[in-house]
Design a protein around this motif. Structure first.
Motif, PDB file in Angstrom:
ATOM      1  N   LYS A 279       0.888  -1.380   0.138  1.00 20.83           N
ATOM      2  CA  LYS A 279       0.084   0.112  -0.017  1.00 20.83           C
ATOM      3  C   LYS A 279       0.895   1.447  -0.023  1.00 20.83           C
ATOM      4  CE  LYS A 279      -4.244  -1.583   1.983  1.00 20.83           C
ATOM      5  NZ  LYS A 279      -5.252  -1.490   3.159  1.00 20.83           N
ATOM      6  N   LYS A 280       1.957   1.345   0.659  1.00 26.63           N
ATOM      7  CA  LYS A 280       2.751   2.360   1.023  1.00 26.63           C
ATOM      8  C   LYS A 280       3.100   2.912  -0.270  1.00 26.63           C
ATOM      9  CE  LYS A 280       6.417   4.596   3.685  1.00 26.63           C
ATOM     10  NZ  LYS A 280       7.400   4.432   4.538  1.00 26.63           N
ATOM     11  N   ILE A 281       4.022   2.077  -1.101  1.00 28.91           N
ATOM     12  CA  ILE A 281       4.532   2.176  -2.327  1.00 28.91           C
ATOM     13  C   ILE A 281       3.581   2.454  -3.486  1.00 28.91           C
ATOM     14  CG2 ILE A 281       6.328   1.630  -4.095  1.00 28.91           C
ATOM     15  CD1 ILE A 281       7.664   0.024  -1.826  1.00 28.91           C
ATOM     16  N   ALA A 282       2.385   1.820  -3.332  1.00 26.80           N
ATOM     17  CA  ALA A 282       1.486   1.992  -4.436  1.00 26.80           C
ATOM     18  C   ALA A 282       0.795   3.388  -4.355  1.00 26.80           C
ATOM     19  CB  ALA A 282       0.487   0.847  -4.270  1.00 26.80           C
ATOM     20  N   LYS A 283       0.928   4.053  -3.229  1.00 31.37           N
ATOM     21  CA  LYS A 283       0.275   5.440  -3.060  1.00 31.37           C
ATOM     22  C   LYS A 283       1.352   6.396  -3.699  1.00 31.37           C
ATOM     23  CE  LYS A 283      -1.851   8.035   0.716  1.00 31.37           C
ATOM     24  NZ  LYS A 283      -2.135   8.124   2.286  1.00 31.37           N
ATOM     25  N   GLU A 284       2.527   6.269  -4.101  1.00 31.81           N
ATOM     26  CA  GLU A 284       3.349   7.246  -4.274  1.00 31.81           C
ATOM     27  C   GLU A 284       3.042   7.619  -5.933  1.00 31.81           C
ATOM     28  OE1 GLU A 284       5.857   9.983  -4.592  1.00 31.81           O
ATOM     29  OE2 GLU A 284       6.461   8.609  -2.849  1.00 31.81           O
ATOM     30  N   ARG A 285       2.901   8.877  -5.846  1.00 29.67           N
ATOM     31  CA  ARG A 285       2.447   9.545  -7.207  1.00 29.67           C
ATOM     32  C   ARG A 285       3.780   9.805  -8.357  1.00 29.67           C
ATOM     33  NH1 ARG A 285      -2.280  14.228  -6.627  1.00 29.67           N
ATOM     34  NH2 ARG A 285      -3.648  12.820  -5.548  1.00 29.67           N
ATOM     35  N   ASP A 286       5.064  10.018  -7.558  1.00 25.81           N
ATOM     36  CA  ASP A 286       6.128  10.284  -8.346  1.00 25.81           C
ATOM     37  C   ASP A 286       6.761   8.776  -8.771  1.00 25.81           C
ATOM     38  OD1 ASP A 286       9.040  10.329  -8.879  1.00 25.81           O
ATOM     39  OD2 ASP A 286       9.063  12.443  -8.074  1.00 25.81           O
ATOM     40  N   TRP A 287       6.498   8.767 -10.195  1.00 27.80           N
ATOM     41  CA  TRP A 287       6.915   7.360 -10.863  1.00 27.80           C
ATOM     42  C   TRP A 287       8.418   6.916 -10.508  1.00 27.80           C
ATOM     43  CZ3 TRP A 287       4.178   3.540 -12.121  1.00 27.80           C
ATOM     44  CH2 TRP A 287       4.778   2.526 -12.906  1.00 27.80           C
ATOM     45  N   ASN A 288       9.313   7.904 -10.631  1.00 25.90           N
ATOM     46  CA  ASN A 288      10.806   7.429 -10.507  1.00 25.90           C
ATOM     47  C   ASN A 288      10.994   7.101  -8.982  1.00 25.90           C
ATOM     48  OD1 ASN A 288      11.642   8.043 -13.098  1.00 25.90           O
ATOM     49  ND2 ASN A 288      11.544  10.169 -12.734  1.00 25.90           N
ATOM     50  N   LYS A 289      10.458   7.968  -8.040  1.00 25.91           N
ATOM     51  CA  LYS A 289      10.429   7.477  -6.809  1.00 25.91           C
ATOM     52  C   LYS A 289      10.011   6.129  -6.527  1.00 25.91           C
ATOM     53  CE  LYS A 289       9.950   9.569  -1.921  1.00 25.91           C
ATOM     54  NZ  LYS A 289       9.365  10.554  -1.314  1.00 25.91           N
ATOM     55  N   LYS A 290       8.873   5.766  -6.962  1.00 23.85           N
ATOM     56  CA  LYS A 290       8.235   4.518  -6.744  1.00 23.85           C
ATOM     57  C   LYS A 290       8.981   3.447  -7.196  1.00 23.85           C
ATOM     58  CE  LYS A 290       3.662   3.794  -7.658  1.00 23.85           C
ATOM     59  NZ  LYS A 290       2.470   3.626  -8.239  1.00 23.85           N
ATOM     60  N   LEU A 291       9.728   3.636  -8.423  1.00 21.16           N
ATOM     61  CA  LEU A 291      10.492   2.475  -8.797  1.00 21.16           C
ATOM     62  C   LEU A 291      11.820   2.411  -8.034  1.00 21.16           C
ATOM     63  CD1 LEU A 291      10.849   3.340 -12.680  1.00 21.16           C
ATOM     64  CD2 LEU A 291       9.662   1.146 -11.586  1.00 21.16           C
ATOM     65  N   GLU A 292      12.248   3.598  -7.505  1.00 18.02           N
ATOM     66  CA  GLU A 292      13.269   3.388  -6.587  1.00 18.02           C
ATOM     67  C   GLU A 292      13.126   2.736  -5.310  1.00 18.02           C
ATOM     68  OE1 GLU A 292      14.499   7.554  -5.854  1.00 18.02           O
ATOM     69  OE2 GLU A 292      15.199   7.840  -8.206  1.00 18.02           O
ATOM     70  N   GLU A 293      11.734   2.942  -4.597  1.00 22.31           N
ATOM     71  CA  GLU A 293      11.416   2.271  -3.588  1.00 22.31           C
ATOM     72  C   GLU A 293      11.237   0.747  -3.890  1.00 22.31           C
ATOM     73  OE1 GLU A 293       8.027   4.318  -2.249  1.00 22.31           O
ATOM     74  OE2 GLU A 293       9.155   6.110  -1.492  1.00 22.31           O
TER      75      GLU A 293
END
Length: 511
Positions: A188-202
């Motif tokens: 849930k936490k990562i899925a909520k991220e809007r910044d696509w690059n940050k999501k991939l890094e996480e």
């Protein structure tokens, strides 16, 4: 515990049983169910759904009473009211969710209504697809009980007055059932991220903690994610991180151009399963090993009509005429190209979804997606479809042993005649002239009209080789990075102007 072993409630199990294999009867049943549910809406009253339901041939009467729509026409006449909170417009109740879907068009974001009924129908199709995994020889049951890595849109939806908006994948994930959550990655936490690059890094940071059995998403983003994991942890292939990775559920674009580059990241073969999950509904999925195409969902929540994709029904810009010829699923022919009209339990009525398909096995209702009504090239009668382009790129990448993760093409004037201008993403050293020769020759073999016009008014083919990062940067510039966004295969109009302006600001590229 493997999903296949989950004991479903009797009511759900009964619902999952496929009716007798009669697509015509299934579709009539679906149409009647939709009409009954929506008959007291503004739309249903205006187009006399009660009258249609009383007819011996409701499908014929439905076509007579209800006109066809594209997004602009149905939004202008009906859907705009729902954004203001008006209930019972095209479907009972208020619309609380909208899928933002600009697709690969030039238009601003489209607000596609999403109802609980539509999500329930999609969910039922997803469960049916899970059960068909038993038809695949190379998928061990153990992989299904592992983690499922899904790369989709943010679950942090845009909040507006009375409704939420975002990617369908984000809406679906936000409303996922409890039994799904233990398997779902990235969580849930990562899925909520809007910044696509940050999501991939996480995701890359968390990768060692997960045991992934299969991945779901658009090929370009799944490939990028796996490349980042391999680079971060100095691996030879992704199976060194996720040894139980057994299959990839993909959709949105043809997988063919990506396949060669994708397989370089694997330590062992995996199974590829194609789905057709649009913002408007779950339309088809591959249900068996080595299927020719995807099986249409004919018995759940979508009524389908097929418009022959020809000059009688569409103009040179790909716009549908006012009263096109339409067929039901039992009336189509194999090998012919059709545009798709859908009516769904989200108040989408006789709606031109924009995709073109072809039946490859009519008896099994199996289709392939061949392109978009707007995304084809026919400057001088070459009738070049996206399917032709995908296959030409796949053949070229195999012949030259290179990876081509992205491409696009534009039709341009040339010396009082015309030319095609290809832009190819390739991070390997390759001669653009050699690329041009292979693409051109492959298209001549794949498309007779193209071969004829290359001797006539289609005088030249140009190829520019760019980096994959340049394609990604342009998508980010347009606000379309990540999730369900795809790079347009054909550039026209303002999108082409923006692309050319963007390239002029870049370092010199090969020609």
């Amino acid at each position: 515990m493997a999903i296949i072993e989950i004991h479903l409630p009797k009511s759900v199990a009964k619902a999952l049983r496929l009716p007798a294999n009669n697509p015509e009867r299934q579709q009539i049943r679906v149409l009647k169910k939709l009409l009954r549910k929506a008959r007291f809406t503004e739309f249903g009253q205006y187009y006399r759904f009660d009258e249609i339901l009383l007819c011996k041939n409701p499908a014929k009467k439905f076509k007579m009473n209800v006109p066809t729509f594209n997004y602009s026409s149905i939004y202008k006449q009906w859907w705009h009211k729902t954004l203001d909170g008006v209930p019972d417009v095209c479907w009972p109740g208020k619309i609380k969710y909208y899928a933002l879907s600009s697709g690969t068009s030039e238009a601003a974001s489209k607000y596609i209504p999403i109802t609980n009924d539509l999500l329930a129908g999609n969910k039922m199709v997803m469960i049916k697809q899970l059960l068909t995994l038993r038809n695949y020889e190379n998928i061990p049951y153990s992989s299904i009980s592992k983690g499922w890595l899904t790369l989709g849109g943010s679950t942090d939806l845009q909040k507006n007055l009375g409704y939420y908006a975002g990617d369908l994948s984000g809406i679906t994930t936000k409303k996922m059932p409890l039994w799904f959550q233990p398997f779902y990655k990235p969580g849930k936490k990562i899925a909520k991220e809007r910044d696509w690059n940050k999501k991939l890094e996480e995701i890359v940071e968390k990768a060692p903690e997960w045991d992934i059995g299969f991945v779901v998403g658009v090929p370009a983003w799944i490939q990028m994610c796996m490349e980042m994991v391999i680079k971060k942890y100095n691996l030879n292939n992704i199976h060194e991180m996720w040894p139980n990775l057994a299959f990839f559920v993909h959709g949105g674009v043809s997988f063919e151009p990506y396949k060669k580059g994708f397989e370089k990241l694997l330590g062992k073969p995996i199974t590829y399963i194609e789905t057709y999950l649009a913002s408007e509904g779950f339309i088809a999925y591959q249900d068996r090993q080595n299927a020719k195409g995807m099986r249409l969902v004919t018995n759940e929540h979508i009524f389908l009509e097929f418009v022959p994709f020809n000059d009688s029904n569409f103009d040179s810009n790909g716009d549908m005429v006012e009263n096109p010829e339409t067929f039901m699923v039992h009336e189509v022919e194999e090998g012919k190209e059709y545009a798709l009209l859908i009516s769904t339990n989200a108040g989408t009525w006789r709606y031109l979804i924009g995709d073109t398909i072809k039946f490859v096995d009519k008896s099994r209702c199996e289709i392939i997606i061949t392109g978009r009504t707007k995304h084809f090239l026919s400057l001088v009668g070459e009738h070049l479809s996206v399917d032709n382009m995908n296959k030409a790129i796949q053949l070229t990448s195999e012949q030259l042993n290179i990876c081509i993760p992205e491409f696009t093409v534009a039709g341009i004037p040339y010396n009082n005649f015309f030319a095609h201008h290809w832009y190819i993403a390739c991070d390997e050293q390759i001669d653009p002239q050699l690329l041009k020769q292979h693409i051109d020759e492959n298209l001549k073999i794949l498309n007779d009209d193209y071969a004829v016009e290359r001797k006539s008014a289609l005088k030249e083919v140009f190829v520019d080789v760019l980096s994959e990062q340049q394609f990604l940067d342009f998508m980010q510039l347009k606000g379309k990075l990540g999730g369900q966004h795809k790079f347009p295969r054909v550039l026209k109009g303002n999108m082409l102007k923006d692309w050319e302006e963007y390239l002029h600001q870049q370092p010199a590229h090969s020609k």
